[in-house]
Design a protein around this motif. Sequence first.
Motif, PDB file in Angstrom:
ATOM      1  N   LYS A 223       0.795  -1.236   0.000  1.00  0.00           N
ATOM      2  CA  LYS A 223       0.000   0.000   0.000  1.00  0.00           C
ATOM      3  C   LYS A 223       0.826   1.283   0.000  1.00  0.00           C
ATOM      4  O   LYS A 223       0.284   2.359  -0.282  1.00  0.00           O
ATOM      5  CB  LYS A 223      -0.927   0.030   1.221  1.00  0.00           C
ATOM      6  CG  LYS A 223      -1.978  -1.056   1.224  1.00  0.00           C
ATOM      7  CD  LYS A 223      -2.877  -0.925   2.447  1.00  0.00           C
ATOM      8  CE  LYS A 223      -3.947  -2.010   2.451  1.00  0.00           C
ATOM      9  NZ  LYS A 223      -4.824  -1.891   3.658  1.00  0.00           N
ATOM     10  N   LYS A 236      -2.906   1.633  -7.120  1.00  0.00           N
ATOM     11  CA  LYS A 236      -2.720   0.294  -7.660  1.00  0.00           C
ATOM     12  C   LYS A 236      -1.857   0.338  -8.920  1.00  0.00           C
ATOM     13  O   LYS A 236      -0.969  -0.499  -9.122  1.00  0.00           O
ATOM     14  CB  LYS A 236      -4.081  -0.321  -7.979  1.00  0.00           C
ATOM     15  CG  LYS A 236      -4.003  -1.711  -8.589  1.00  0.00           C
ATOM     16  CD  LYS A 236      -5.396  -2.234  -8.932  1.00  0.00           C
ATOM     17  CE  LYS A 236      -5.300  -3.592  -9.630  1.00  0.00           C
ATOM     18  NZ  LYS A 236      -6.645  -4.088 -10.029  1.00  0.00           N
ATOM     19  N   GLU A 240       1.854  -1.447  -9.497  1.00  0.00           N
ATOM     20  CA  GLU A 240       2.133  -2.363 -10.599  1.00  0.00           C
ATOM     21  C   GLU A 240       3.324  -1.873 -11.429  1.00  0.00           C
ATOM     22  O   GLU A 240       4.142  -2.674 -11.893  1.00  0.00           O
ATOM     23  CB  GLU A 240       0.884  -2.516 -11.478  1.00  0.00           C
ATOM     24  CG  GLU A 240      -0.257  -3.260 -10.771  1.00  0.00           C
ATOM     25  CD  GLU A 240      -1.544  -3.249 -11.558  1.00  0.00           C
ATOM     26  OE1 GLU A 240      -1.595  -2.521 -12.601  1.00  0.00           O
ATOM     27  OE2 GLU A 240      -2.497  -3.930 -11.160  1.00  0.00           O
TER      28      GLU A 240
END
Length: 248
Positions: A223, A236, A240
């Motif tokens: 996170k 997110k 990635e």
Amino acid sequence: MEQSIKILIVEDNVIIADDMQSMLEEIGYEIVDNVIVYEQAEEVLKTKHVDLVLIDIILASDKTGIDLGKHIRMNYNIPFIFVTSNSDRATVENAKTVKPNGYLVKPFEQQDLYTSIEIALSNFNYAEKGGEPQFEEDKPLSNSVLKDSIFVKKQHLYYRIQFEDIQFIKADNVYLEVNTVDKKFLVRSPLKDYLEKLPKKKFYRAHKSYIVNVDHIGAINSKDIMINNTLIPISKEFKEFIISAMNS
């Protein structure tokens, strides 16, 4: 040693012209001359080195600032900015015909003047190099802005911050908090706009409220990332991206 940007002021209101000169000299620009009519500006351009011209559209002569802008476009390869009290549609459309590098409406603050000049010089230099924003090592800096750093105002001074020293930038209402190793600066700007001023290979939008310099990332979990003992939330997509970069 860095050479100062040399600016010609063409303004028929002596009080405004002197005020502009004081603002510019306080920032660190060099004023080549301060003139009031087209003919004087034409003579300065012939005889002195000028990096940028600030032009009032309405001058104390038959020829206007737009005429001067046209003269510069035809004869000199330098940027110019219109500085005027007129922002009506007709004036703006007329000004657009000579393709100024900026349009600043009076009254304005020192920060407005500084920003207009830096953007005009940066865009002009970028276009001149065919869209490749970098210096030739043997070319003087007088006709360009610094490309390895950014200036941030704190009280009455503009501090030069090397891009590599910026660790992360946090959005806080209408301000941005620019964090370096040992200092914090407040800047009034949207986060998206500020990101465009930074090197794209180093700075990324890690979260809706954060820009980070990937060179300063010390740790990562699902996170957050950690920069200089500060936990910064990440999206997110950014997670990635980082994992992909780590595995490549």
